[in-house]
Design a protein around this motif. Structure first.
Motif, short mmCIF file in Angstrom:
data_model
loop_
_atom_site.label_atom_id
_atom_site.label_comp_id
_atom_site.label_asym_id
_atom_site.label_seq_id
_atom_site.Cartn_x
_atom_site.Cartn_y
_atom_site.Cartn_z
N LYS A 5 0.83 -1.21 0.00
CA LYS A 5 0.00 0.00 0.00
C LYS A 5 0.87 1.25 0.00
O LYS A 5 0.65 2.16 -0.80
CB LYS A 5 -0.93 -0.01 1.21
CG LYS A 5 -1.85 1.20 1.29
CD LYS A 5 -2.80 1.07 2.45
CE LYS A 5 -2.25 1.89 3.58
NZ LYS A 5 -3.13 2.00 4.73
N HIS A 6 1.87 1.30 0.88
CA HIS A 6 2.75 2.47 0.93
C HIS A 6 3.63 2.57 -0.30
O HIS A 6 4.01 3.67 -0.72
CB HIS A 6 3.57 2.46 2.22
CG HIS A 6 2.73 2.71 3.42
ND1 HIS A 6 2.56 1.79 4.41
CD2 HIS A 6 1.96 3.77 3.76
CE1 HIS A 6 1.74 2.28 5.32
NE2 HIS A 6 1.36 3.47 4.95
N PRO A 22 1.32 6.21 8.69
CA PRO A 22 2.10 4.98 8.83
C PRO A 22 3.04 5.05 10.02
O PRO A 22 3.53 6.10 10.38
CB PRO A 22 2.90 4.94 7.52
CG PRO A 22 3.07 6.38 7.17
CD PRO A 22 1.77 7.04 7.59
N THR A 37 -2.34 8.29 3.05
CA THR A 37 -1.96 7.24 3.98
C THR A 37 -2.63 7.43 5.34
O THR A 37 -3.00 8.53 5.71
CB THR A 37 -0.43 7.15 4.14
OG1 THR A 37 -0.11 5.95 4.83
CG2 THR A 37 0.13 8.33 4.88
N ASP A 38 -2.76 6.37 6.05
CA ASP A 38 -3.40 6.41 7.37
C ASP A 38 -2.32 6.49 8.46
O ASP A 38 -2.23 5.63 9.33
CB ASP A 38 -4.30 5.21 7.57
CG ASP A 38 -3.59 3.89 7.31
OD1 ASP A 38 -2.48 3.92 6.77
OD2 ASP A 38 -4.16 2.85 7.65
N ILE A 59 1.33 4.24 -2.82
CA ILE A 59 1.09 5.62 -2.40
C ILE A 59 2.33 6.47 -2.68
O ILE A 59 2.23 7.62 -3.11
CB ILE A 59 0.70 5.70 -0.91
CG1 ILE A 59 -0.69 5.08 -0.71
CG2 ILE A 59 0.69 7.14 -0.41
CD1 ILE A 59 -1.08 4.89 0.75
#
Length: 166
Positions: free
Chosen positions: A4-5, A152, A149-150, A8
């Motif tokens: 995911k990162h 990280p 992003t949430d 992103i």
């Protein structure tokens, strides 16, 4: 870095590069100085000399190279965050963009001086536009990453949590 990162980071590099390119072309329009980075880079890479009216091949190569470097800068930013060198915030994003701009100016200056047919344009204007646009790149790419992003947990933060306290 999880997948995911990873994506992103790629997206933030692409969006930052779009903002940077718009800045370079806006600078060219406002100052009437030639600072169209994709035109210049593409022509230099394919060995053409028609900087003001590049071939489709030169534009494709220039665009690919420009966005590829933008994504690499974005990954470098991610590593610096993970090492705790910079924070993901406005001040540090402007600072990292400024530092990236200085690095880019050095790389471009070397590339232009070593090129067999260097472009003829105002280097000072190109370098000013490059510095300003890298600050824009830093701010945009970092903030795109932060917006998506949430929050990280970065490597250096996880290391601090893992420390055993007596």
């Amino acid at each position: 870095m999880d997948i995911k990162h990873f994506f992103i980071t790629i997206l933030s590099g692409v969006v930052g590069t779009i903002a940077m390119t718009i800045c370079m072309y806006l600078y060219a329009s406002l100052t009437k100085q030639f600072t169209k980075v994709i035109h210049i880079l593409g022509n230099m890479l394919v060995g053409e000399s028609n900087y003001y009216n590049p071939s489709k091949n030169a534009l494709l190569v220039g665009t690919t190279a420009h966005f590829g470097v933008g994504v690499l800068f974005s990954f470098a930013y991610f590593l610096l965050w993970n090492w705790g060198v910079f924070q993901i915030n406005l001040e540090d994003s402007a600072l990292i963009g400024f530092i990236s701009g200085l690095v880019a100016i050095g790389v471009w200056q070397g590339y232009i001086s070593l090129h067999s047919h260097p472009p003829k344009f105002s280097h000072i204007h190109f370098f000013i536009a490059l510095l300003i646009s890298h600050v824009i790149f830093g701010i945009v790419s970092v903030n795109v990453f932060q917006l998506i992003t949430d929050n990280p947990e970065l490597w250096y933060q996880l290391q601090e949590k893992a420390k055993i306290t007596p």
